[in-house]
Design a protein around this motif. Structure first.
Motif, mmCIF file in Angstrom:
data_model
loop_
_atom_site.group_PDB
_atom_site.id
_atom_site.type_symbol
_atom_site.label_atom_id
_atom_site.label_comp_id
_atom_site.label_asym_id
_atom_site.label_seq_id
_atom_site.Cartn_x
_atom_site.Cartn_y
_atom_site.Cartn_z
ATOM 1 N N ILE A 1 0.858 -1.185 0.000
ATOM 2 C CA ILE A 1 0.000 0.000 0.000
ATOM 3 C C ILE A 1 0.896 1.237 0.000
ATOM 4 O O ILE A 1 1.784 1.364 0.844
ATOM 5 N N VAL A 2 0.635 2.100 -0.950
ATOM 6 C CA VAL A 2 1.464 3.285 -1.138
ATOM 7 C C VAL A 2 0.562 4.503 -1.122
ATOM 8 O O VAL A 2 -0.391 4.576 -1.914
ATOM 9 N N THR A 3 0.857 5.417 -0.227
ATOM 10 C CA THR A 3 -0.012 6.593 -0.146
ATOM 11 C C THR A 3 0.573 7.737 -0.969
ATOM 12 O O THR A 3 1.792 7.893 -1.076
ATOM 13 N N VAL A 4 -0.312 8.507 -1.537
ATOM 14 C CA VAL A 4 0.110 9.600 -2.402
ATOM 15 C C VAL A 4 -0.855 10.771 -2.188
ATOM 16 O O VAL A 4 -2.065 10.580 -2.066
ATOM 17 N N ALA A 5 -0.273 11.945 -2.085
ATOM 18 C CA ALA A 5 -1.112 13.129 -1.872
ATOM 19 C C ALA A 5 -1.872 13.457 -3.146
ATOM 20 O O ALA A 5 -1.272 13.608 -4.213
ATOM 21 N N VAL A 6 -3.172 13.583 -3.030
ATOM 22 C CA VAL A 6 -3.984 13.887 -4.200
ATOM 23 C C VAL A 6 -3.501 15.167 -4.876
ATOM 24 O O VAL A 6 -3.409 15.254 -6.098
ATOM 25 N N ARG A 7 -3.153 16.117 -4.086
ATOM 26 C CA ARG A 7 -2.743 17.410 -4.644
ATOM 27 C C ARG A 7 -1.439 17.319 -5.426
ATOM 28 O O ARG A 7 -1.083 18.202 -6.170
ATOM 29 N N ARG A 8 -0.662 16.241 -5.210
ATOM 30 C CA ARG A 8 0.603 16.124 -5.930
ATOM 31 C C ARG A 8 0.428 15.406 -7.262
ATOM 32 O O ARG A 8 1.325 15.380 -8.087
ATOM 33 N N VAL A 9 -0.703 14.783 -7.423
ATOM 34 C CA VAL A 9 -0.919 14.008 -8.631
ATOM 35 C C VAL A 9 -1.421 14.932 -9.741
ATOM 36 O O VAL A 9 -2.399 15.652 -9.566
ATOM 37 N N ASN A 10 -0.743 14.869 -10.825
ATOM 38 C CA ASN A 10 -1.221 15.630 -11.975
ATOM 39 C C ASN A 10 -2.265 14.767 -12.661
ATOM 40 O O ASN A 10 -1.952 13.862 -13.443
ATOM 41 N N LEU A 11 -3.503 15.051 -12.350
ATOM 42 C CA LEU A 11 -4.553 14.116 -12.754
ATOM 43 C C LEU A 11 -4.757 14.065 -14.264
ATOM 44 O O LEU A 11 -5.252 13.083 -14.805
ATOM 45 N N PRO B 1 -4.814 7.239 -1.915
ATOM 46 C CA PRO B 1 -4.769 8.706 -2.021
ATOM 47 C C PRO B 1 -4.974 9.338 -0.654
ATOM 48 O O PRO B 1 -5.790 8.845 0.136
ATOM 49 N N ASN B 2 -4.229 10.376 -0.356
ATOM 50 C CA ASN B 2 -4.436 11.062 0.912
ATOM 51 C C ASN B 2 -4.760 12.530 0.690
ATOM 52 O O ASN B 2 -4.474 13.089 -0.370
#
Lengths: 259, 259, 259, 259
Positions: A39-49, A69-70
């Motif tokens: 399980i790998v968490t990633v900040a939603v705001r960092r993802v270039n959707l 997603p966090n």
């Protein structure tokens, strides 16, 4: 290790990892591999959707890792709810590590707003894993509104200070009684902290800074993996109680050399 | 892991174990195996030197394990010196884990008598590994008289309280500066303690009660083994500093969902 | 408070103070007054033995305060013995606060050299009050050679970190059993530390930096005085035990408002 | 000491006391006197509202002490609100120490229910002093709903374990910034704990068990009074920082005896 089960899904690893603060995405990818995490968490705001290929996500093998997603960076319940919806709408996941952190100074969660946001998101069908304080009464509320895990801090995010209060984490473990996983999230600074969390009864830990900012992140990821396994084993093996009364390692019977 | 070198001999394991307090010698043998240890300490007074076959030693494969006789139960320097000589004369070893413990209540070492006994034994050709306090000035003295290692306590024998003072252990590590191994001996209660000792710069740990009296000694031995490896790796990887100032896991750049 | 008796002399105050680090000698004089102290320690090396009038001593009313020369700055037993003799020869006192501190970095005492120096000085008729570690076995040795008090550190000199180990101080108190006073010397940073020392069974504390470097040394001296009295009273009153099990302040009997 | 001001009323004492757990009401009365307290808390459920003469209240001089009714024993917001109303209706006071404690095991407050109850009571014109956790975000909420003080625990009620987290109390002090008093309530076990609370910036402490269950409650009450004054003075005097780097008490200049 028995599998870790969250919302009906099973995982073999009890170490979750973050994706922030690495010197490079290549190092991150290697550290993820060494950690054994699933399980790998990633900040939603960092993802270039819109342009996922060029972004962080290009470095994470989505066949291997479950993305969590966090809502890092959200100061209010409303912001966090909106961010979770955005992530789901973009196809990231309906799982969310809920973070409602009002102060950029302390980075400590707002327990009341977290319960409020969790309640909204659970009702909307999200699988909610809330980052929370080490208060067991708050943990109880999070369970009541239907969270899929409880993620108390060990200490504040990024401080590497380990478990400020082993007793409070133990109280949360007692409160939750295995109904959902307890995941110590934030504050883990070294493998000893990760082991201690598992020994105390946590089901898993989430580690980011302590790996990403270690001198050698890949070696540290491997160390964390071993420590989590050690702590898990020890919890089941049953540790000796801490005692104020010393006890000799060698019984007195059959003493020689003291005639 | 690099080998641990003591008095010119190399060992692959950094976990030493004791032989006291097990429910049975069979369990002890299995736990030794699971621990991966190569150095096994045994109280001279517990060894039936005349009828070795029927005793503890029959359960320890001497081709596999290096026996480290200890002077547990000795209250004075004289007793400890005499016990070490007795062990050597009986063919046990010229290595000795020197313990001079005046009080059966606290089980804490006498630093002054320990230095005195160490000096005598080194002059007589023993390889001396002294159990000592967490005082770095005492460690310096032990080095000066020629000890082959320094073995400070984490906390009192059998208490399972871990490292009472990480700083004092760190000070001993600084003092010794790799000239001989530093082995944390006594007080380790759980894998997290063992990992912490290695993270703090100790070269090895010695664990007895925490394994022997665990609910499942064999599983605990395995957990300790993993924790030692984790702590060793982490020390070399370089842990993050502990900080009073929280630091976000996710940089602010590229924030979405907060427009 | 009962008087504090050292080597047959009685004192009404249980707060001893130092004379170093003040911004001015005038402030020092006022702080001494506010502290209520009767014993004032002064580094022999700071005293201008030939021209006393112009020096530190001119600011200390010798009719009011008992001067306790100390051997600060001495790295070895020999230096400390020589310094004590010098002070006595110059007419300062035959009392000496013995400090043997090998490292200017840690400022921690050398327990072995301290015992050696104490033995020499006691034989020469000095009243010896040794600064020592928090090791009760060392305290025992200091008693055996005839010291008039035992002065363990709370933590290292000037750090203001209070009592690193309440248990170790308690063990010294148990060891000494009232035969001589136990004076916690070094590390006191705030009144709470001073109170805690007395609560733990110390007979007195010695405070220097925490007063001299406080924002307002005179007010802090007064605060320390009150805290020492509070700790003394509490020790005799008998504190409640620390408990892991909470206990309600208000019994359940006669409950209203819950029908 | 400057007066402590709560909801516009001034008090000279910064030590509040409870009335439970005393061996006798006579001892309680004497301890109250020795404490110098002006605010005395009493469980509403313990007060016999109809036959006040024969009850606890007959032992409290209401011309001297301000009665602070508390809602001890209330498990929910509703119960607490009802109890406060009952107390006011019976003419006890419109001040209330609000306690919402869901578990008789841990005796820890429910932060969410406490905020809810506080909001209701403030709107009804009560002066609300809530017992709360050491979470500064919760403290912020309590301020926002109009509480007249914030009363975080040091540790759980009746445990005598002092301040579990000095940092969390300090964070509440920073959060509140003097707008209302911060009163450490619960966990104080000894005068050193009371002093530490004030040194950390709390405006007052509330002590019950540590006085009532001391060997000599009257002497302990006096000790607490002194400690509170010591802590108050020290806070204003400005303590030295805690330091990892030792610093000699005696400057090197003008050294004699080391030629």
């Amino acid at each position: 290790m028995e599998p870790l089960v969250i919302a009906g899904r099973s995982f073999n690893s009890r170490l979750m990892v973050g994706t922030g603060k690495y010197d490079s995405l290549e190092v991150m990818r290697e550290a993820l591999d060494a950690s054994g995490a699933e399980i790998v968490t990633v900040a939603v705001r960092r993802v270039n959707l819109d342009a996922r290929e060029a972004s962080l996500l290009a470095y994470i093998d989505l066949d291997r890792y479950t993305l969590l997603p966090n809502t890092a960076g959200c100061h209010t319940a409303e912001e966090a709810v909106r961010t979770a919806r955005l992530a789901r709408a973009a196809g990231l996941s309906n799982w969310v590590k809920l973070e409602v952190i009002p102060d950029d100074g302390t980075l400590l969660p707002d327990p009341i707003a977290t319960v409020e946001a969790a309640e909204v998101l659970v009702k909307e069908g999200f699988v909610v894993l809330p980052y929370t304080t080490d208060d067991h009464v708050v943990a109880r509320r999070l369970l009541e509104v239907g969270c899929a895990a409880v993620m108390p801090y060990g200490s504040a995010i990024g401080t590497g200070r380990g478990l400020e209060s082993v007793e409070r984490i133990a109280r949360i473990v007692d409160e939750v009684r295995g109904r959902v996983p307890v995941v110590v999230d934030a504050g883990i600074g070294a493998p000893s902290d990760a082991a201690l969390a598992l020994e105390t009864g946590a089901d898993a830990v989430l580690v980011n800074t302590a790996i990403a900012r270690a001198g050698d992140p890949v070696a540290m990821a491997r160390a964390m993996r071993l420590a989590v396994e050690a702590g898990y084993l020890a919890r089941r093996a049953g540790r000796i109680p801490k005692s104020g009364v010393p006890s000799p390692s060698s019984p007195e019977a059959g003493v020689v050399g003291r005639s």
